[in-house]
Write an enzyme that holds these catalytic residues in place. Structure first.
Site, PDB file in Angstrom:
ATOM      1  N   GLY A 150      27.820  -7.600  18.991  1.00 17.97           N
ATOM      2  CA  GLY A 150      28.810  -7.093  19.935  1.00 17.97           C
ATOM      3  C   GLY A 150      30.200  -7.686  19.859  1.00 17.97           C
ATOM      4  O   GLY A 150      30.951  -7.632  20.847  1.00 17.97           O
TER       5      GLY A 150
ATOM      6  N   GLY B  29       0.770  -1.233   0.000  1.00 19.05           N
ATOM      7  CA  GLY B  29       0.000   0.000   0.000  1.00 19.05           C
ATOM      8  C   GLY B  29       0.802   1.283   0.000  1.00 19.05           C
ATOM      9  O   GLY B  29       0.223   2.376   0.020  1.00 19.05           O
TER      10      GLY B  29
ATOM     11  N   TYR C  47      30.524  -8.064  33.496  1.00 20.59           N
ATOM     12  CA  TYR C  47      31.529  -7.035  33.266  1.00 20.59           C
ATOM     13  C   TYR C  47      30.854  -5.740  32.834  1.00 20.59           C
ATOM     14  O   TYR C  47      29.772  -5.736  32.247  1.00 20.59           O
ATOM     15  CB  TYR C  47      32.588  -7.468  32.240  1.00 20.59           C
TER      16      TYR C  47
ATOM     17  N   HIS D 167      39.795  -5.557  19.949  1.00 23.09           N
ATOM     18  CA  HIS D 167      40.118  -4.419  20.820  1.00 23.09           C
ATOM     19  C   HIS D 167      41.110  -4.821  21.902  1.00 23.09           C
ATOM     20  O   HIS D 167      41.490  -5.997  22.015  1.00 23.09           O
ATOM     21  CB  HIS D 167      38.826  -3.869  21.451  1.00 23.09           C
TER      22      HIS D 167
ATOM     23  N   CYS E  59      34.954 -11.601  22.006  1.00 22.78           N
ATOM     24  CA  CYS E  59      35.746 -10.602  21.286  1.00 22.78           C
ATOM     25  C   CYS E  59      37.152 -11.140  21.012  1.00 22.78           C
ATOM     26  O   CYS E  59      37.550 -12.180  21.525  1.00 22.78           O
ATOM     27  CB  CYS E  59      35.830  -9.303  22.088  1.00 22.78           C
TER      28      CYS E  59
END
Length: 262
Positions: free
Chosen positions: A186, A88, A172, A190, A207
């Site tokens: 996530g 629509g 953490y 690093h 990570c």
């Protein structure tokens, strides 16, 4: 019919694994996707084989069969004026984005070897010790294109669904530097204060940890769209929609997601 996001940004320079990714503000009906796809034109300065893939009614990506040739100039034109989304709504404007494929920078992470190797134009530039995810929280496998990077990010176990209980050993709440973002869920490359000398550690919550100096170097070296490929992890390849992990689909799987193939 309107776009919510259109990546990469107009005028940007990105890495060789960066897809064109369009997110519509409202869903496009299955019956209308072929007509919409026909209005999404990708032109390149050198011949490149590529195709669109609908992940859902709101997201459609275009990627080349293999990584982009470095230096390619890309233009994307979406003439959606008067085009129906099948629900629509009708498009009222034309979109244009032009971007450039930068240097061929590819990163390879070996979880069992605790190493990360960075290549430029096929030549090894740097090898760095890393710690990836633990057996409980393994790192996603496969190839993920860098989403973005920030000099500092607050990371909490609560925000990624691990635990919000401060008494839990996996809790953490840290603000950490030199963060290269890999997935919407996530995953980052690093530096971590909890793992300052990576290389043989027990592992992260998913990570990839580098030393402070290596994390800063990597942060400054890579750009959005650069591929980071993780091998040797017990976790499956990242879902292609989890950021820009489009190259985790085979070419046959990718082209099967085009509305014009059926």
């Amino acid at each position: 019919m309107q776009m919510d996001t259109f990546s990469p940004a107009d005028g940007s320079t990105v890495g060789v694994a960066m897809p064109v990714s369009i997110v519509f503000s409202k869903a496009v009906a299955t019956s209308a996707r072929a007509a919409v796809e026909q209005q999404l034109k990708v032109t390149t300065s050198v011949p490149v084989t590529g195709a669109w893939h609908w992940f859902s009614g709101t997201r459609v990506d275009w990627r080349p069969q293999n990584f982009w040739p470095s230096g390619t100039k890309v233009n994307v034109d979406a003439d959606l004026t008067g085009v129906s989304d099948g629900n629509g709504r009708v498009g009222t404007r034309t979109y244009h984005h032009g971007f450039t494929i930068g240097a061929d920078t590819e990163t390879k992470v070996s979880v069992p070897d605790h190493t990360m190797q960075v290549y430029r134009d096929g030549a090894l530039v740097k090898t760095m010790p890393i710690d990836a995810g633990s057996s409980t929280f393994p790192t996603w496998g496969g190839t993920m294109a860098v989403l973005d990077k920030q000099p500092e990010v607050r990371m909490t176990s609560c925000s990624v669904g691990i635990t919000c209980d401060k008494n839990n050993s996996n809790f953490y709440d840290l603000t950490l530097p030199w963060d290269v973002h890999l997935t919407d869920t996530g995953t980052y490359v690093h530096y971590s204060t909890g793992d300052p000398n990576p290389g043989r550690g027990e592992g992260s919550h998913g990570c990839i940890h580098l030393s402070m100096s290596n994390a800063e170097w990597f942060y400054n070296y890579v750009q959005p769209g650069d591929p980071v490929t993780v091998t040797g992890t017990s976790r499956a390849k990242a879902d292609p929609q989890n950021g820009y992990a489009d190259f985790n689909l085979t070419w046959a799987q990718w082209t099967a997601g085009s509305a014009l193939q059926h």
